[in-house]
Every structure is written in structure tokens, then in C-alpha cells.
Design an enzyme around this catalytic site. Sequence first.
Site, mmCIF file in Angstrom:
data_model
loop_
_atom_site.group_PDB
_atom_site.id
_atom_site.type_symbol
_atom_site.label_atom_id
_atom_site.label_comp_id
_atom_site.label_asym_id
_atom_site.label_seq_id
_atom_site.Cartn_x
_atom_site.Cartn_y
_atom_site.Cartn_z
ATOM 1 N N HIS A 53 0.839 -1.201 0.000
ATOM 2 C CA HIS A 53 0.000 0.000 0.000
ATOM 3 C C HIS A 53 0.875 1.253 0.000
ATOM 4 O O HIS A 53 0.670 2.169 -0.801
ATOM 5 C CB HIS A 53 -0.907 -0.005 1.233
ATOM 6 C CG HIS A 53 -1.760 1.212 1.367
ATOM 7 N ND1 HIS A 53 -3.077 1.221 1.012
ATOM 8 C CD2 HIS A 53 -1.485 2.461 1.815
ATOM 9 C CE1 HIS A 53 -3.582 2.427 1.224
ATOM 10 N NE2 HIS A 53 -2.622 3.200 1.734
ATOM 11 N N GLU A 54 1.857 1.297 0.893
ATOM 12 C CA GLU A 54 2.735 2.474 0.970
ATOM 13 C C GLU A 54 3.618 2.589 -0.268
ATOM 14 O O GLU A 54 3.912 3.691 -0.730
ATOM 15 C CB GLU A 54 3.576 2.428 2.241
ATOM 16 C CG GLU A 54 2.765 2.451 3.518
ATOM 17 C CD GLU A 54 1.750 3.585 3.588
ATOM 18 O OE1 GLU A 54 2.063 4.703 3.131
ATOM 19 O OE2 GLU A 54 0.644 3.346 4.090
ATOM 20 N N HIS A 66 1.786 4.412 -3.045
ATOM 21 C CA HIS A 66 1.920 5.863 -2.924
ATOM 22 C C HIS A 66 3.279 6.308 -3.443
ATOM 23 O O HIS A 66 3.392 7.266 -4.209
ATOM 24 C CB HIS A 66 1.794 6.298 -1.461
ATOM 25 C CG HIS A 66 0.441 6.186 -0.881
ATOM 26 N ND1 HIS A 66 -0.643 6.888 -1.341
ATOM 27 C CD2 HIS A 66 -0.015 5.444 0.163
ATOM 28 C CE1 HIS A 66 -1.701 6.594 -0.617
ATOM 29 N NE2 HIS A 66 -1.345 5.723 0.306
#
Length: 191
Positions: A107-108, A111
Site C-alpha cells: 500500500h505504501e 503511494h
Amino acid sequence: MRTRVSKFFTKKRARPVPSPTSRQPHPARPTKKRQGDQTSLGTPMQAALQQQVESISITAFNRPFTHEAVWNARLQTTGGRYHLKDHHLDFNPKMKDQPDFDAIIKHELCHYHLHLLGRGYKHADADFKALLKQVGGSRYAPDVGARRTVKRKYHYTCSNGHLFDRARPVDTKRYRCGRCRGKLTLVKKDD
């Protein structure tokens, strides 16, 4: 007599939009040392996190992770955080024992990679949602029980039977029921 036109009122020319193939990623900037509640960068636990993030970045995204990944004990309910300015990643140490910690890292990294490519890196962006689904990242952080619960120990009722539970006492002479404007009375106080 001539009037001067402000530069703010002149028609702006549209900037040319680069094609997706011509976009260059942001260059890797050296990061400065951070202090505080982050685990120091020389510990084995920190080195293991850095290695894990770099390997997931290569296997899931086919792109290298060239910045720092650190543990941040100040994070309470979120799994991680991506910093836009220096591109480092913070991770919650409470999440490291979760079975889906790799999904939090993905998820990170979504980004991270989308921001460096100049594409939509925010949660609501279509690019982010598509990439997150493609790599199998988690949409939300799992609950590890870090959320604060409020004990409601004051129990009130109004003259029409509405029940209210409050954490702090209410001045029954000054306040009324919010639903029907009836008179409030304290029914029970827990100890």
C-alpha cells in the site's frame, strides 16, 4: 492613455502534457537523518524492514525502492505513512506481526511509486486504486486494538424515555433532551 493589464488577467497558455512514456521519475534525493520515535537506522530490526521493503518493491512493482523505510512508534492506528517531501516510508511497529504486513508495505509502495512517476498517488485516484488492486495491497490497516475506547459511566433518561450515556456528567438543571426537549434525570452512575 493606455491602461496596463495585470499579468494575472492575461490568458495563460496550457502547458503541454507529457505522454506516459516520456515521464521521468523524480531523482532520488539524499535523505536527512530524522530523530524522535523512529527506530535508529543501524539496528537489525531496521535493516530487516529496509530489506523487506526493497525486495517487495522489486518483486511486486519491478521498480527499486531507493529511499528509507523506518519504524515509527508514534503511529497508532495506521499501518504506515509515505512522506511526499523526502520520499521515506514510516511503518507502525504494532503491525509487523500481522499476517498481512506485506500488503501494508505494498500500500505504501503504491503511494511511493505513483508519486515518483507523477501519477495519481492519493487514495481517491483511479491510478492508485488500480495499482493497489493489481499488486494485492491492503486498502485499510488492520485493527490492532490501539483505538481508545471511552467508558460511558453516566446514564441519563428524559421525561419521554430517551436514554443517553455520557462519559462526563451533564448539568440536568441547565440542559434538556436533544430529541424532545424533555427534562433529564440521572438514572445510574457506574464506578
